[in-house]
Motif scaffolding. Sequence first.
Motif, PDB file in Angstrom:
ATOM      1  N   ALA A   1       1.521   0.748  55.283  1.00  0.00           N
ATOM      2  CA  ALA A   1       1.301   1.262  56.632  1.00  0.00           C
ATOM      3  C   ALA A   1       0.397   2.490  56.580  1.00  0.00           C
ATOM      4  CB  ALA A   1       2.637   1.613  57.274  1.00  0.00           C
ATOM      5  N   THR A   2      -0.026   2.925  57.762  1.00  0.00           N
ATOM      6  CA  THR A   2      -0.898   4.090  57.875  1.00  0.00           C
ATOM      7  C   THR A   2      -0.297   5.307  57.175  1.00  0.00           C
ATOM      8  OG1 THR A   2      -1.672   3.235  59.996  1.00  0.00           O
ATOM      9  CG2 THR A   2      -2.155   5.530  59.523  1.00  0.00           C
ATOM     10  N   GLU A   3       1.005   5.491  57.345  1.00  0.00           N
ATOM     11  CA  GLU A   3       1.633   6.665  56.718  1.00  0.00           C
ATOM     12  C   GLU A   3       1.581   6.601  55.192  1.00  0.00           C
ATOM     13  OE1 GLU A   3       4.998   3.967  58.264  1.00  0.00           O
ATOM     14  OE2 GLU A   3       3.217   4.866  59.127  1.00  0.00           O
ATOM     15  N   HIS A   4       1.545   5.398  54.631  1.00  0.00           N
ATOM     16  CA  HIS A   4       1.422   5.270  53.175  1.00  0.00           C
ATOM     17  C   HIS A   4       0.019   5.679  52.722  1.00  0.00           C
ATOM     18  CE1 HIS A   4       4.652   2.082  53.938  1.00  0.00           C
ATOM     19  NE2 HIS A   4       5.261   3.150  53.443  1.00  0.00           N
ATOM     20  N   ILE A   5      -0.984   5.314  53.505  1.00  0.00           N
ATOM     21  CA  ILE A   5      -2.366   5.723  53.202  1.00  0.00           C
ATOM     22  C   ILE A   5      -2.474   7.244  53.316  1.00  0.00           C
ATOM     23  CG2 ILE A   5      -4.785   5.568  53.929  1.00  0.00           C
ATOM     24  CD1 ILE A   5      -3.764   2.938  52.765  1.00  0.00           C
ATOM     25  N   GLU A   6      -1.895   7.792  54.379  1.00  0.00           N
ATOM     26  CA  GLU A   6      -1.934   9.250  54.570  1.00  0.00           C
ATOM     27  C   GLU A   6      -1.283   9.971  53.385  1.00  0.00           C
ATOM     28  OE1 GLU A   6      -0.126  12.665  57.569  1.00  0.00           O
ATOM     29  OE2 GLU A   6       0.118  10.554  58.088  1.00  0.00           O
ATOM     30  N   LYS A   7      -0.120   9.492  52.986  1.00  0.00           N
ATOM     31  CA  LYS A   7       0.591  10.111  51.866  1.00  0.00           C
ATOM     32  C   LYS A   7      -0.206   9.969  50.562  1.00  0.00           C
ATOM     33  CE  LYS A   7       5.361  10.525  50.340  1.00  0.00           C
ATOM     34  NZ  LYS A   7       6.721   9.965  50.435  1.00  0.00           N
ATOM     35  N   ALA A   8      -0.823   8.813  50.357  1.00  0.00           N
ATOM     36  CA  ALA A   8      -1.630   8.583  49.154  1.00  0.00           C
ATOM     37  C   ALA A   8      -2.810   9.554  49.109  1.00  0.00           C
ATOM     38  CB  ALA A   8      -2.122   7.136  49.109  1.00  0.00           C
ATOM     39  N   LEU A   9      -3.480   9.728  50.244  1.00  0.00           N
ATOM     40  CA  LEU A   9      -4.609  10.660  50.298  1.00  0.00           C
ATOM     41  C   LEU A   9      -4.164  12.071  49.928  1.00  0.00           C
ATOM     42  CD1 LEU A   9      -6.391   9.388  53.528  1.00  0.00           C
ATOM     43  CD2 LEU A   9      -7.374   9.409  51.225  1.00  0.00           C
ATOM     44  N   ARG A  10      -3.030  12.491  50.462  1.00  0.00           N
ATOM     45  CA  ARG A  10      -2.522  13.842  50.165  1.00  0.00           C
ATOM     46  C   ARG A  10      -2.131  13.976  48.694  1.00  0.00           C
ATOM     47  NH1 ARG A  10      -2.103  16.563  54.881  1.00  0.00           N
ATOM     48  NH2 ARG A  10      -1.708  15.383  56.772  1.00  0.00           N
ATOM     49  N   GLU A  11      -1.414  12.980  48.184  1.00  0.00           N
ATOM     50  CA  GLU A  11      -0.940  13.044  46.798  1.00  0.00           C
ATOM     51  C   GLU A  11      -2.085  12.987  45.783  1.00  0.00           C
ATOM     52  OE1 GLU A  11       2.203  10.247  45.998  1.00  0.00           O
ATOM     53  OE2 GLU A  11       3.502  11.113  47.545  1.00  0.00           O
ATOM     54  N   LEU A  12      -3.170  12.310  46.144  1.00  0.00           N
ATOM     55  CA  LEU A  12      -4.298  12.195  45.223  1.00  0.00           C
ATOM     56  C   LEU A  12      -5.307  13.331  45.377  1.00  0.00           C
ATOM     57  CD1 LEU A  12      -4.839   8.338  45.424  1.00  0.00           C
ATOM     58  CD2 LEU A  12      -4.001   9.625  43.449  1.00  0.00           C
ATOM     59  N   GLY A  13      -5.005  14.274  46.268  1.00  0.00           N
ATOM     60  CA  GLY A  13      -5.863  15.448  46.410  1.00  0.00           C
ATOM     61  C   GLY A  13      -7.003  15.290  47.401  1.00  0.00           C
ATOM     62  N   PHE A  14      -6.811  14.434  48.402  1.00  0.00           N
ATOM     63  CA  PHE A  14      -7.834  14.248  49.431  1.00  0.00           C
ATOM     64  C   PHE A  14      -7.302  14.572  50.824  1.00  0.00           C
ATOM     65  CE2 PHE A  14      -8.835  11.129  46.053  1.00  0.00           C
ATOM     66  CZ  PHE A  14     -10.095  11.583  45.687  1.00  0.00           C
ATOM     67  N   PRO A  15      -6.621  15.706  50.991  1.00  0.00           N
ATOM     68  CA  PRO A  15      -6.037  16.000  52.309  1.00  0.00           C
ATOM     69  C   PRO A  15      -7.091  16.187  53.403  1.00  0.00           C
ATOM     70  CG  PRO A  15      -5.932  17.928  50.905  1.00  0.00           C
ATOM     71  CD  PRO A  15      -6.410  16.793  50.051  1.00  0.00           C
ATOM     72  N   GLU A  16      -8.302  16.533  53.004  1.00  0.00           N
ATOM     73  CA  GLU A  16      -9.360  16.755  54.001  1.00  0.00           C
ATOM     74  C   GLU A  16      -9.771  15.461  54.706  1.00  0.00           C
ATOM     75  OE1 GLU A  16     -11.444  16.275  49.976  1.00  0.00           O
ATOM     76  OE2 GLU A  16      -9.621  17.213  50.714  1.00  0.00           O
ATOM     77  N   TYR A  17      -9.403  14.313  54.159  1.00  0.00           N
ATOM     78  CA  TYR A  17      -9.744  13.033  54.791  1.00  0.00           C
ATOM     79  C   TYR A  17      -8.673  12.551  55.772  1.00  0.00           C
ATOM     80  CZ  TYR A  17     -13.368  12.554  51.216  1.00  0.00           C
ATOM     81  OH  TYR A  17     -14.464  12.749  50.415  1.00  0.00           O
ATOM     82  N   VAL A  18      -7.504  13.129  55.724  1.00  0.00           N
ATOM     83  CA  VAL A  18      -6.368  12.612  56.488  1.00  0.00           C
ATOM     84  C   VAL A  18      -6.651  12.563  57.989  1.00  0.00           C
ATOM     85  CG1 VAL A  18      -3.962  13.041  57.147  1.00  0.00           C
ATOM     86  CG2 VAL A  18      -4.649  13.193  54.745  1.00  0.00           C
ATOM     87  N   GLN A  19      -7.132  13.652  58.573  1.00  0.00           N
ATOM     88  CA  GLN A  19      -7.350  13.685  60.023  1.00  0.00           C
ATOM     89  C   GLN A  19      -8.342  12.613  60.457  1.00  0.00           C
ATOM     90  OE1 GLN A  19      -4.447  15.414  60.743  1.00  0.00           O
ATOM     91  NE2 GLN A  19      -5.649  15.516  62.601  1.00  0.00           N
ATOM     92  N   GLU A  20      -9.428  12.478  59.726  1.00  0.00           N
ATOM     93  CA  GLU A  20     -10.440  11.482  60.100  1.00  0.00           C
ATOM     94  C   GLU A  20      -9.905  10.062  59.930  1.00  0.00           C
ATOM     95  OE1 GLU A  20     -15.161  10.631  59.386  1.00  0.00           O
ATOM     96  OE2 GLU A  20     -14.305  12.531  58.726  1.00  0.00           O
ATOM     97  N   VAL A  21      -9.133   9.825  58.886  1.00  0.00           N
ATOM     98  CA  VAL A  21      -8.546   8.502  58.670  1.00  0.00           C
ATOM     99  C   VAL A  21      -7.568   8.171  59.788  1.00  0.00           C
ATOM    100  CG1 VAL A  21      -6.973   7.199  57.164  1.00  0.00           C
ATOM    101  CG2 VAL A  21      -8.903   8.415  56.180  1.00  0.00           C
ATOM    102  N   LEU A  22      -6.742   9.144  60.161  1.00  0.00           N
ATOM    103  CA  LEU A  22      -5.780   8.915  61.241  1.00  0.00           C
ATOM    104  C   LEU A  22      -6.497   8.674  62.573  1.00  0.00           C
ATOM    105  CD1 LEU A  22      -2.967  11.496  60.380  1.00  0.00           C
ATOM    106  CD2 LEU A  22      -2.999   9.023  59.967  1.00  0.00           C
ATOM    107  N   ALA A  23      -7.583   9.385  62.800  1.00  0.00           N
ATOM    108  CA  ALA A  23      -8.368   9.180  64.020  1.00  0.00           C
ATOM    109  C   ALA A  23      -8.958   7.766  64.039  1.00  0.00           C
ATOM    110  CB  ALA A  23      -9.470  10.225  64.133  1.00  0.00           C
ATOM    111  N   ALA A  24      -9.508   7.332  62.916  1.00  0.00           N
ATOM    112  CA  ALA A  24     -10.074   5.980  62.819  1.00  0.00           C
ATOM    113  C   ALA A  24      -8.983   4.925  63.009  1.00  0.00           C
ATOM    114  CB  ALA A  24     -10.771   5.791  61.474  1.00  0.00           C
ATOM    115  N   ALA A  25      -7.802   5.171  62.446  1.00  0.00           N
ATOM    116  CA  ALA A  25      -6.690   4.231  62.611  1.00  0.00           C
ATOM    117  C   ALA A  25      -6.277   4.149  64.078  1.00  0.00           C
ATOM    118  CB  ALA A  25      -5.501   4.661  61.750  1.00  0.00           C
ATOM    119  N   GLY A  26      -6.276   5.282  64.762  1.00  0.00           N
ATOM    120  CA  GLY A  26      -5.950   5.295  66.186  1.00  0.00           C
ATOM    121  C   GLY A  26      -6.966   4.521  67.008  1.00  0.00           C
TER     122      GLY A  26
END
Length: 143
Positions: free
Chosen positions: A71-96
Amino acid sequence: MSDKEFSGNDDLSLPKATVTKIITEILQPSPGTTFAKDARDLLIDCCVEFITLISSEANEIAEKEAKKTIATEHIEKALRELGFPEYVQEVLAAAGEHKEVLKGVRDKKANKMDLSGLSEAELLQQQEALFKSATEKYNQGPA
């Protein structure tokens, strides 16, 4: 599932024309400047590797949560855990945005049935007649 399972798989790629279009849309055109084909191919390889890394991590997160669907939250968590938190907002916006597009498609399909002016029973009767006609044509064989 580890990203090692994907290594060396030449079947994983992105469409070159699409990547070229993205490159030309993002980069400001400058006279005399071009994006070399080998640079484009390298960029594609990097994108595939990034997608593989994120999806593998998201899959592991989903498995730990005993989920069968990433799910989207798994992608968000993966981005954060792998050191890409700066992509989270844009990914969530695209998912929306994607979710809204899908909602529009579903609404359009629902409206199609409503706009037909027929009851569900009448539509079902038409469908059965079409199936019967198709079956008869199939059973007759080539003309």
